[in-house]
Design an enzyme around this catalytic site. Sequence first.
Site, PDB file in Angstrom:
ATOM      1  N   LYS A 168      -2.866  -9.980   7.651  1.00 55.02           N
ATOM      2  CA  LYS A 168      -2.888  -9.310   8.955  1.00 55.02           C
ATOM      3  C   LYS A 168      -4.044  -8.323   9.017  1.00 55.02           C
ATOM      4  O   LYS A 168      -4.091  -7.358   8.262  1.00 55.02           O
ATOM      5  CB  LYS A 168      -1.594  -8.533   9.200  1.00 55.02           C
ATOM      6  CG  LYS A 168      -1.540  -8.027  10.649  1.00 55.02           C
ATOM      7  CD  LYS A 168      -0.464  -6.996  10.878  1.00 55.02           C
ATOM      8  CE  LYS A 168      -0.956  -5.586  10.713  1.00 55.02           C
ATOM      9  NZ  LYS A 168      -1.965  -5.153  11.695  1.00 55.02           N
ATOM     10  N   GLU A 213      -4.210   0.308  -1.999  1.00 49.74           N
ATOM     11  CA  GLU A 213      -5.476   1.042  -2.016  1.00 49.74           C
ATOM     12  C   GLU A 213      -5.412   1.991  -0.836  1.00 49.74           C
ATOM     13  O   GLU A 213      -5.478   1.566   0.312  1.00 49.74           O
ATOM     14  CB  GLU A 213      -6.630   0.040  -1.922  1.00 49.74           C
ATOM     15  CG  GLU A 213      -7.938   0.608  -2.397  1.00 49.74           C
ATOM     16  CD  GLU A 213      -8.735   1.171  -1.257  1.00 49.74           C
ATOM     17  OE1 GLU A 213      -8.578   2.389  -1.004  1.00 49.74           O
ATOM     18  OE2 GLU A 213      -9.484   0.415  -0.631  1.00 49.74           O
ATOM     19  N   CYS A 253     -12.459   5.123   2.718  1.00 49.03           N
ATOM     20  CA  CYS A 253     -11.402   5.712   1.883  1.00 49.03           C
ATOM     21  C   CYS A 253     -11.984   6.504   0.718  1.00 49.03           C
ATOM     22  O   CYS A 253     -11.418   7.499   0.293  1.00 49.03           O
ATOM     23  CB  CYS A 253     -10.475   4.618   1.375  1.00 49.03           C
ATOM     24  SG  CYS A 253     -11.352   3.230   0.695  1.00 49.03           S
ATOM     25  N   GLU A 301      -7.175  14.156   4.313  1.00 50.54           N
ATOM     26  CA  GLU A 301      -8.205  13.184   4.648  1.00 50.54           C
ATOM     27  C   GLU A 301      -8.498  13.272   6.149  1.00 50.54           C
ATOM     28  O   GLU A 301      -7.586  13.221   6.971  1.00 50.54           O
ATOM     29  CB  GLU A 301      -7.672  11.789   4.301  1.00 50.54           C
ATOM     30  CG  GLU A 301      -8.692  10.712   4.375  1.00 50.54           C
ATOM     31  CD  GLU A 301      -8.142   9.358   3.919  1.00 50.54           C
ATOM     32  OE1 GLU A 301      -6.957   9.078   4.187  1.00 50.54           O
ATOM     33  OE2 GLU A 301      -8.908   8.598   3.313  1.00 50.54           O
TER      34      GLU A 301
HETATM   35  P1  NDP Z   1      -2.565   2.464   8.608  1.00 54.80           P
HETATM   36  O1  NDP Z   1      -2.254   2.699   7.195  1.00 54.80           O
HETATM   37  O2  NDP Z   1      -1.531   2.767   9.614  1.00 54.80           O
HETATM   38  O3  NDP Z   1      -2.993   0.945   8.832  1.00 54.80           O
HETATM   39  C1  NDP Z   1      -3.476   0.070   7.849  1.00 54.80           C
HETATM   40  C2  NDP Z   1      -2.900  -1.322   8.096  1.00 54.80           C
HETATM   41  O4  NDP Z   1      -1.483  -1.325   7.909  1.00 54.80           O
HETATM   42  C3  NDP Z   1      -3.100  -1.836   9.516  1.00 54.80           C
HETATM   43  O5  NDP Z   1      -3.290  -3.226   9.478  1.00 54.80           O
HETATM   44  C4  NDP Z   1      -1.796  -1.460  10.175  1.00 54.80           C
HETATM   45  O6  NDP Z   1      -1.546  -2.202  11.319  1.00 54.80           O
HETATM   46  C5  NDP Z   1      -0.805  -1.773   9.083  1.00 54.80           C
HETATM   47  N1  NDP Z   1       0.478  -1.078   9.181  1.00 54.80           N
HETATM   48  C6  NDP Z   1       0.791   0.061   9.862  1.00 54.80           C
HETATM   49  N2  NDP Z   1       2.090   0.384   9.645  1.00 54.80           N
HETATM   50  C7  NDP Z   1       2.607  -0.554   8.824  1.00 54.80           C
HETATM   51  C8  NDP Z   1       3.889  -0.767   8.236  1.00 54.80           C
HETATM   52  N3  NDP Z   1       4.910   0.074   8.439  1.00 54.80           N
HETATM   53  N4  NDP Z   1       4.066  -1.824   7.421  1.00 54.80           N
HETATM   54  C9  NDP Z   1       3.035  -2.664   7.169  1.00 54.80           C
HETATM   55  N5  NDP Z   1       1.819  -2.527   7.715  1.00 54.80           N
HETATM   56  C10 NDP Z   1       1.587  -1.482   8.520  1.00 54.80           C
HETATM   57  O7  NDP Z   1      -3.868   3.234   8.956  1.00 54.80           O
HETATM   58  P2  NDP Z   1      -4.366   3.673  10.402  1.00 54.80           P
HETATM   59  O8  NDP Z   1      -5.179   2.588  10.931  1.00 54.80           O
HETATM   60  O9  NDP Z   1      -3.230   4.111  11.270  1.00 54.80           O
HETATM   61  O10 NDP Z   1      -5.222   4.932  10.050  1.00 54.80           O
HETATM   62  C11 NDP Z   1      -4.563   6.177   9.804  1.00 54.80           C
HETATM   63  C12 NDP Z   1      -5.209   6.896   8.664  1.00 54.80           C
HETATM   64  O11 NDP Z   1      -5.129   6.108   7.488  1.00 54.80           O
HETATM   65  C13 NDP Z   1      -6.695   7.152   8.815  1.00 54.80           C
HETATM   66  O12 NDP Z   1      -6.945   8.293   9.548  1.00 54.80           O
HETATM   67  C14 NDP Z   1      -7.108   7.293   7.402  1.00 54.80           C
HETATM   68  O13 NDP Z   1      -6.839   8.592   6.980  1.00 54.80           O
HETATM   69  C15 NDP Z   1      -6.228   6.321   6.654  1.00 54.80           C
HETATM   70  N6  NDP Z   1      -6.873   5.036   6.393  1.00 54.80           N
HETATM   71  C16 NDP Z   1      -7.270   4.764   5.128  1.00 54.80           C
HETATM   72  C17 NDP Z   1      -7.923   3.600   4.864  1.00 54.80           C
HETATM   73  C18 NDP Z   1      -8.376   3.260   3.505  1.00 54.80           C
HETATM   74  O14 NDP Z   1      -9.288   2.458   3.370  1.00 54.80           O
HETATM   75  N7  NDP Z   1      -7.781   3.775   2.469  1.00 54.80           N
HETATM   76  C19 NDP Z   1      -8.232   2.640   5.894  1.00 54.80           C
HETATM   77  C20 NDP Z   1      -7.718   2.976   7.179  1.00 54.80           C
HETATM   78  C21 NDP Z   1      -7.080   4.151   7.399  1.00 54.80           C
HETATM   79  P3  NDP Z   1      -2.164  -1.723  12.736  1.00 54.80           P
HETATM   80  O15 NDP Z   1      -3.422  -1.015  12.499  1.00 54.80           O
HETATM   81  O16 NDP Z   1      -2.392  -2.991  13.419  1.00 54.80           O
HETATM   82  O17 NDP Z   1      -1.124  -0.892  13.364  1.00 54.80           O
END
Ligand code: NDP
Length: 798
Positions: A194, A268, A302, A399
Amino acid sequence: MKTRIKEIYKTMEYGPAPEDASEAIQFLKKYNNKFNLFINGKWVTPSSGEYYDSINPSTKEKLAQISEANEADVNKAVAAAKKALPKWVSIGAHQRARYLYALARQIQKHSRLFSVLESLDNGKPIRETRDIDIPIVVRHFYHHAGWAQLRDTELKDYKELGVIGQIIPWNFPLMMLSWKIAPAIAMGNTIVLKPAEATSLTALLFAEICVQIGLPNGVVNIITGHGSTGAAIVNHKDVSKIAFTGSTEVGKIIRRATAGTGKKLSLELGGKSPFIVFEDADLDSVVEGIVDAIWFNQGQVCCAGSRLLVQESIAEKLYKKIRARMENLRIGNALDKSIDIGAIVDDTQLKTIKEMVQLGVDEGSTLNQPSWACPTEGYYYPPTLFTDVSPSATIAQEEIFGPVLVAMSFRTHKEAVKLANNTRYGLACSIWTENINLALDIAPQIKAGVAWINCTNVFDAAAGFGGYRESGFGREGGREGLMEYLKPKINESFTDEPLPISTNNLDTPNENGQPSLGIDRTTKMYIGGKQARPDGGYSTVINSAKGDYIGEVSKGNRKDIRNAVEAAHANNKWLNMTGHSRAQVLYYLAENLMIRREEFASRIVQMTNQNKTDALQEVDLSIERIYTYAALADKYDGHVHHTIHRNVTLAMPETLGVIGIICPDESPLLGFISTVIPAITMGNSVIVIPSEKLPFSATDFYQVLETSDVPAGTVNIVTGGKDELAQVLAKHDDVDAIWYFGNNEGCKDIEYLSADNMKRTWVNYGKYRNWLNKAQGEGQEFLKHASQIKNIWIPYGA
Ligand code: NDP
């Protein structure tokens, strides 16, 4: 004339250099700007009938409509992946390698289309997608085509896991897809992936590439949607592993959701990585490093070097240079080839950044931003530097995930390390100095999975990437990353019931109902190298297998665990010993156990009523096992990765720190030795909860420890209620990992409770090992669970 040219240079404006987007627009049009789900090699309409908009963050224009997959769609996708699995496994390593190679070639052929589409969808500069993201994607598929080919020879003791659920974020959409899909399918798994809701387009183009190369249906399924779609994948019973990249918050939700299910997990997560500048660093290189650390991809990285730690003597000079560089950075439409900074991914993320910056100002830090204004048609945020930041400020701890650098100064090297580690995260660090001795002294002291020396944000398929602490666990890339998609074949020989033991009645109780051994005393616990009375002042009676009274053990409680954790942390001596020195102590330990062979065997007989010959064999095997780990103590090496950069990348196994070990109930001595010894071999200190029913082999072992030069605090033993004490350990924030051998309910609790500080867990899901069997009871698998890899990138060669 000279003055005129100078004048022209000063006043000259860059003109726009827009990349042609027509092919990408054409791709979207081909699907009427509306995308279905990619399941079993076909485009399938979502069961919900719902679609949401994908927006170009540079312009806020709508690009396409994306399907919202629900649970029914997830079921279909998982079923397709499950159906495709046997054939994908049976076609063999070479055929899989050919498909991976074909994917690499096909992406390479369409690399500009992928780059443009990614920039349109995510807002990141075309310069980055063209020169960094997509080349890394191609490299991943090539590199893993190689691993697919070598799977049956290099990794013959392992097998695939099955159907893998993969959930990726929006910051490096196609790159994260390649990091997940390439190793998974190379190792013979099939997948359901996904993409993030905001950035699904390149994943959908990738689906088209899968069709083009004739990838068997169902091997790769791509389903779009929101968090609930991700949750449905996580909770699906036929998914064997979840690979997730995203926020620490969601990572914890996934850890809890999968607790006790036996699903393998790699997470990660977030970071607040230190970028450490010592006074002898080349400051102009440092400034360019900072541009790459925090303004690359708008800081939505990240492992962004978001905490600048600079030696006080050069701090003001460096800040001045950074401010000057910020002034010269260009921001604008992602498709403009001459911009440095693109757009933030969406309005929600932009709002979060603005709120965090306001918080920084409110908390008293000094805001530095360039004098120019951002374009207004998209989601833009200027490069930002905060100075005068206190280490406890929210912006120094949380972050921000935007182009915001937070600067703090330090005086001494020790203070630099302390500040660097003053975070719950541990993804990466970047160290800048011209002194190689200093760089290599600091690198091992920083608690982070990646250390970049005089460089930053460098990635390659051949090197592992992943975090310590709340930045998650598991690695992506290199041989380390492959392990996330495999399981040892030996796991299949574990059983649902413990191995029966041969008992006899040789050792009958004497007339008073007391055991005949004469070693019936109430044992204390062992904490910080000393025998310790239980805090609660209670003891528990231990009976033999025949029901006779043998003796009593102390009943440990929460306070005893706290004391043991403190003692374990106070022990730096063991941690800092070389493998060679640890080996010597382990040999000595074995020698001292050998002297008491008879006594330990009698104790086993007394507790289990096992026949004496078998008990002696258990003691002999325990001695041999200590030898094995003494032998491995200076041989469990890391690797030197051959990346494509001008670096040498050392993959060093490092100590986890403090491990809680809940021993198995079978083989009272050997079960204890087989778990405790590998953990300490890697330099960890341990808090051991011995078998609740058969604790005396462990408590008798104090005397062996005391006579064997094992530093105080290395092995701490707390007796008492197994699950009660295990839960205290699992909740303790200063415990880094837990190994649990017990029933499935206990395993579930451990995994669930460990989510709070993202402990590494290793549990048996109610299965039994035969500890007497070397293939099951010892080896490098144990050392792997006792360590974590740090990848250290050092400039090297031409
Ligand atoms: P999320 O952790 O919410 O999203 C990452 C992925 O997980 C997306 O595909 C999201 O779907 C999906 N997801 C969300 N909730 C669930 C769940 N309960 N079970 C399974 N999958 C889920 O990150 P965000 O995009 O909301 O970003 C929020 C914060 O996360 C950022 O501000 C940053 O601090 C951090 N982040 C860190 C990253 C990294 O590389 N370590 C990357 C991105 C964000 P969908 O987006 O479609 O809702």
